[in-house]
Design an enzyme around this catalytic site. Structure first.
Site, mmCIF file in Angstrom:
data_model
loop_
_atom_site.group_PDB
_atom_site.id
_atom_site.type_symbol
_atom_site.label_atom_id
_atom_site.label_comp_id
_atom_site.label_asym_id
_atom_site.label_seq_id
_atom_site.Cartn_x
_atom_site.Cartn_y
_atom_site.Cartn_z
ATOM 1 N N GLY A 22 -1.335 4.405 -1.176
ATOM 2 C CA GLY A 22 -1.995 3.921 -2.393
ATOM 3 C C GLY A 22 -1.009 3.265 -3.333
ATOM 4 O O GLY A 22 -1.086 3.425 -4.552
ATOM 5 N N ALA A 23 -0.077 2.498 -2.755
ATOM 6 C CA ALA A 23 1.072 2.005 -3.531
ATOM 7 C C ALA A 23 0.915 0.578 -4.032
ATOM 8 O O ALA A 23 1.872 -0.009 -4.526
ATOM 9 C CB ALA A 23 2.349 2.133 -2.697
ATOM 10 N N ASP A 35 -5.956 2.765 5.972
ATOM 11 C CA ASP A 35 -6.926 3.628 5.295
ATOM 12 C C ASP A 35 -6.511 5.058 5.617
ATOM 13 O O ASP A 35 -6.603 5.494 6.775
ATOM 14 C CB ASP A 35 -8.332 3.324 5.819
ATOM 15 C CG ASP A 35 -9.388 4.235 5.212
ATOM 16 O OD1 ASP A 35 -9.031 5.236 4.560
ATOM 17 O OD2 ASP A 35 -10.582 3.951 5.421
ATOM 18 N N VAL A 36 -6.059 5.785 4.610
ATOM 19 C CA VAL A 36 -5.487 7.116 4.869
ATOM 20 C C VAL A 36 -6.535 8.164 5.255
ATOM 21 O O VAL A 36 -6.184 9.305 5.572
ATOM 22 C CB VAL A 36 -4.633 7.629 3.683
ATOM 23 C CG1 VAL A 36 -3.376 6.790 3.521
ATOM 24 C CG2 VAL A 36 -5.439 7.670 2.383
ATOM 25 N N TYR A 48 -13.744 15.748 -7.234
ATOM 26 C CA TYR A 48 -12.321 15.436 -7.466
ATOM 27 C C TYR A 48 -11.524 16.719 -7.764
ATOM 28 O O TYR A 48 -10.426 16.924 -7.227
ATOM 29 C CB TYR A 48 -12.244 14.452 -8.628
ATOM 30 C CG TYR A 48 -10.888 13.883 -8.941
ATOM 31 C CD1 TYR A 48 -10.313 12.896 -8.139
ATOM 32 C CD2 TYR A 48 -10.182 14.295 -10.081
ATOM 33 C CE1 TYR A 48 -9.076 12.339 -8.465
ATOM 34 C CE2 TYR A 48 -8.961 13.746 -10.414
ATOM 35 C CZ TYR A 48 -8.409 12.768 -9.598
ATOM 36 O OH TYR A 48 -7.192 12.218 -9.922
ATOM 37 N N ALA A 49 -12.081 17.587 -8.609
ATOM 38 C CA ALA A 49 -11.389 18.839 -8.944
ATOM 39 C C ALA A 49 -11.210 19.705 -7.701
ATOM 40 O O ALA A 49 -10.146 20.305 -7.492
ATOM 41 C CB ALA A 49 -12.176 19.595 -10.014
ATOM 42 N N LYS A 56 -8.467 18.105 -5.578
ATOM 43 C CA LYS A 56 -7.117 18.223 -6.142
ATOM 44 C C LYS A 56 -6.647 19.691 -6.168
ATOM 45 O O LYS A 56 -5.442 19.957 -6.074
ATOM 46 C CB LYS A 56 -7.080 17.605 -7.539
ATOM 47 C CG LYS A 56 -7.283 16.081 -7.552
ATOM 48 C CD LYS A 56 -6.260 15.348 -6.684
ATOM 49 C CE LYS A 56 -6.265 13.844 -6.929
ATOM 50 N NZ LYS A 56 -5.338 13.120 -6.023
HETATM 51 P P1 NDP Z 1 -5.234 3.809 -8.803
HETATM 52 O O1 NDP Z 1 -6.713 3.798 -8.613
HETATM 53 O O2 NDP Z 1 -4.648 2.922 -9.848
HETATM 54 O O3 NDP Z 1 -4.516 3.463 -7.406
HETATM 55 C C1 NDP Z 1 -4.867 4.126 -6.243
HETATM 56 C C2 NDP Z 1 -4.540 3.251 -5.053
HETATM 57 O O4 NDP Z 1 -4.940 3.950 -3.856
HETATM 58 C C3 NDP Z 1 -5.298 1.910 -5.062
HETATM 59 O O5 NDP Z 1 -4.432 0.853 -4.750
HETATM 60 C C4 NDP Z 1 -6.348 2.116 -3.979
HETATM 61 O O6 NDP Z 1 -6.739 0.930 -3.314
HETATM 62 C C5 NDP Z 1 -5.596 3.028 -3.020
HETATM 63 N N1 NDP Z 1 -6.503 3.707 -2.089
HETATM 64 C C6 NDP Z 1 -7.741 4.201 -2.347
HETATM 65 N N2 NDP Z 1 -8.285 4.708 -1.246
HETATM 66 C C7 NDP Z 1 -7.383 4.519 -0.245
HETATM 67 C C8 NDP Z 1 -7.384 4.801 1.140
HETATM 68 N N3 NDP Z 1 -8.438 5.389 1.734
HETATM 69 N N4 NDP Z 1 -6.307 4.471 1.873
HETATM 70 C C9 NDP Z 1 -5.234 3.874 1.279
HETATM 71 N N5 NDP Z 1 -5.178 3.569 -0.025
HETATM 72 C C10 NDP Z 1 -6.247 3.888 -0.782
HETATM 73 O O7 NDP Z 1 -4.827 5.335 -9.034
HETATM 74 P P2 NDP Z 1 -3.698 6.012 -9.957
HETATM 75 O O8 NDP Z 1 -2.420 5.286 -9.820
HETATM 76 O O9 NDP Z 1 -4.282 6.248 -11.290
HETATM 77 O O10 NDP Z 1 -3.607 7.450 -9.263
HETATM 78 C C11 NDP Z 1 -2.741 7.697 -8.162
HETATM 79 C C12 NDP Z 1 -2.917 9.146 -7.736
HETATM 80 O O11 NDP Z 1 -2.689 9.997 -8.865
HETATM 81 C C13 NDP Z 1 -4.321 9.480 -7.221
HETATM 82 O O12 NDP Z 1 -4.238 10.423 -6.187
HETATM 83 C C14 NDP Z 1 -4.984 10.091 -8.451
HETATM 84 O O13 NDP Z 1 -6.043 10.937 -8.085
HETATM 85 C C15 NDP Z 1 -3.808 10.832 -9.059
HETATM 86 N N6 NDP Z 1 -3.965 11.106 -10.471
HETATM 87 C C16 NDP Z 1 -4.114 10.085 -11.383
HETATM 88 C C17 NDP Z 1 -4.280 10.368 -12.721
HETATM 89 C C18 NDP Z 1 -4.445 9.298 -13.759
HETATM 90 O O14 NDP Z 1 -4.677 9.656 -14.940
HETATM 91 N N7 NDP Z 1 -4.337 8.015 -13.431
HETATM 92 C C19 NDP Z 1 -4.301 11.761 -13.208
HETATM 93 C C20 NDP Z 1 -4.135 12.740 -12.158
HETATM 94 C C21 NDP Z 1 -3.972 12.419 -10.860
HETATM 95 P P3 NDP Z 1 -8.038 0.115 -3.852
HETATM 96 O O15 NDP Z 1 -7.776 -0.242 -5.275
HETATM 97 O O16 NDP Z 1 -8.106 -1.071 -2.931
HETATM 98 O O17 NDP Z 1 -9.193 1.056 -3.694
#
Ligand code: NDP
Length: 252
Positions: free
Chosen positions: A13-14, A63-64, A154-155, A158
């Protein structure tokens, strides 16, 4: 900086948010980084930015939630970059709704993306880490693991990440593999911006309200989570395992 010299890292998800900040920081500190996301072109933007600033990175579409895709991607990263030392399970989604309105599809997709993916990626990665007798796994939990209205799916996912982390630390510890999680509070990313829009708020108002409920009186930035992930992925945290570290501005 050479904190991660000769280390290979996968960050899922980078393409944006916390994952992009983590991939960029690990690379800046010497790691060869696999920038993994659903869409190759979006992952490639981050990988290119890393290369343009002197780092080593490659983009990988995966897709993870897809076991075969995870196995294939992990193998390709290990082949192309030489082994696998660090896995950051960051990919995640939200599909919020109150329980009585939550569809089975939204329950399943959130569990698959936020929890089952961690199991799949850890299972694929441990093969290389056990062989090398070295590994660092850091997974994204959330403050929501403690309970959050409208986020039953989600909860649960996580909180599951925290249990999985504690268990894998026990199983993989004998192979010199550290397994930890970070649990961010409100971080300013596309994910929280989407939540603001969903509840009919502007991003600014939504963040202001979150800031008022936070002891540090502000929301977090992706880099402030990335730096904690990097610490847990480093040898400075060599005796830390099985922990979930909250990165939430002091909220209880
Ligand atoms: P974002 O939504 O900004 O980024 C998440 C990324 O993961 C996106 O690029 C998305 O792609 C990608 N992704 C989604 N599904 C898949 C998949 N099946 N395979 C591969 N990649 C995937 O999230 P954040 O940066 O905000 O969050 C990152 C992590 O931190 C997550 O796990 C989130 O739950 C956790 N988190 C975030 C918080 C926050 O306040 N932001 C708070 C607590 C936890 P695409 O956009 O194409 O779907």
């Amino acid at each position: 900086m050479t904190r991660f010299q000769n280390r290979t890292a996968i960050v899922t998800g980078a393409a944006q948010g916390i994952g992009a900040a983590t991939a960029t920081l690990l690379a800046a500190q010497g790691a060869r980084v696999a920038v993994v996301d659903l869409q190759l072109d979006r992952a490639e933007v981050v990988a290119r930015q890393i290369r343009e600033t002197g780092g080593t990175a490659g983009a990988f579409a995966c897709d993870v939630t897809d076991e075969a895709a995870v196995t294939e991607m992990t193998g390709r990263v290990a082949d192309e970059f030489g082994g696998l030392d660090i896995l950051v399970n960051n990919a995640g989604i939200t599909r919020d709704n109150l329980l009585f309105k939550m569809s089975r599809g939204d329950w399943d997709s959130v569990l698959a993306t936020n929890l089952t993916s961690v199991y799949l990626c850890c299972q694929a990665a441990q093969k290389y880490m056990v062989e090398a007798r070295y590994g660092k796994i850091v997974s994204l939990s959330s403050r929501s693991a403690l309970g959050a209205r409208g986020q039953a799916n989600y909860a649960a996912a996580k909180a599951g990440v925290q249990g999985l982390t504690a268990t894998l630390a026990i199983e993989l510890g004998p192979f010199n593999i550290n397994v930890n999680a970070v649990a961010p509070g409100y971080i300013s990313t596309a994910m929280t911006a989407a939540t603001a829009r969903r509840v009919g708020s502007t991003v600014e108002d939504h963040q202001d309200r979150a800031a008022q409920a936070t002891p540090l009186r502000r929301v977090g930035q992706p880099g402030e989570v990335a730096s904690v992930i990097a610490f847990l992925a480093s040898d400075e945290a060599s005796y830390v395992s099985g922990q979930t570290l909250y990165v939430n501005g002091g909220a209880r």
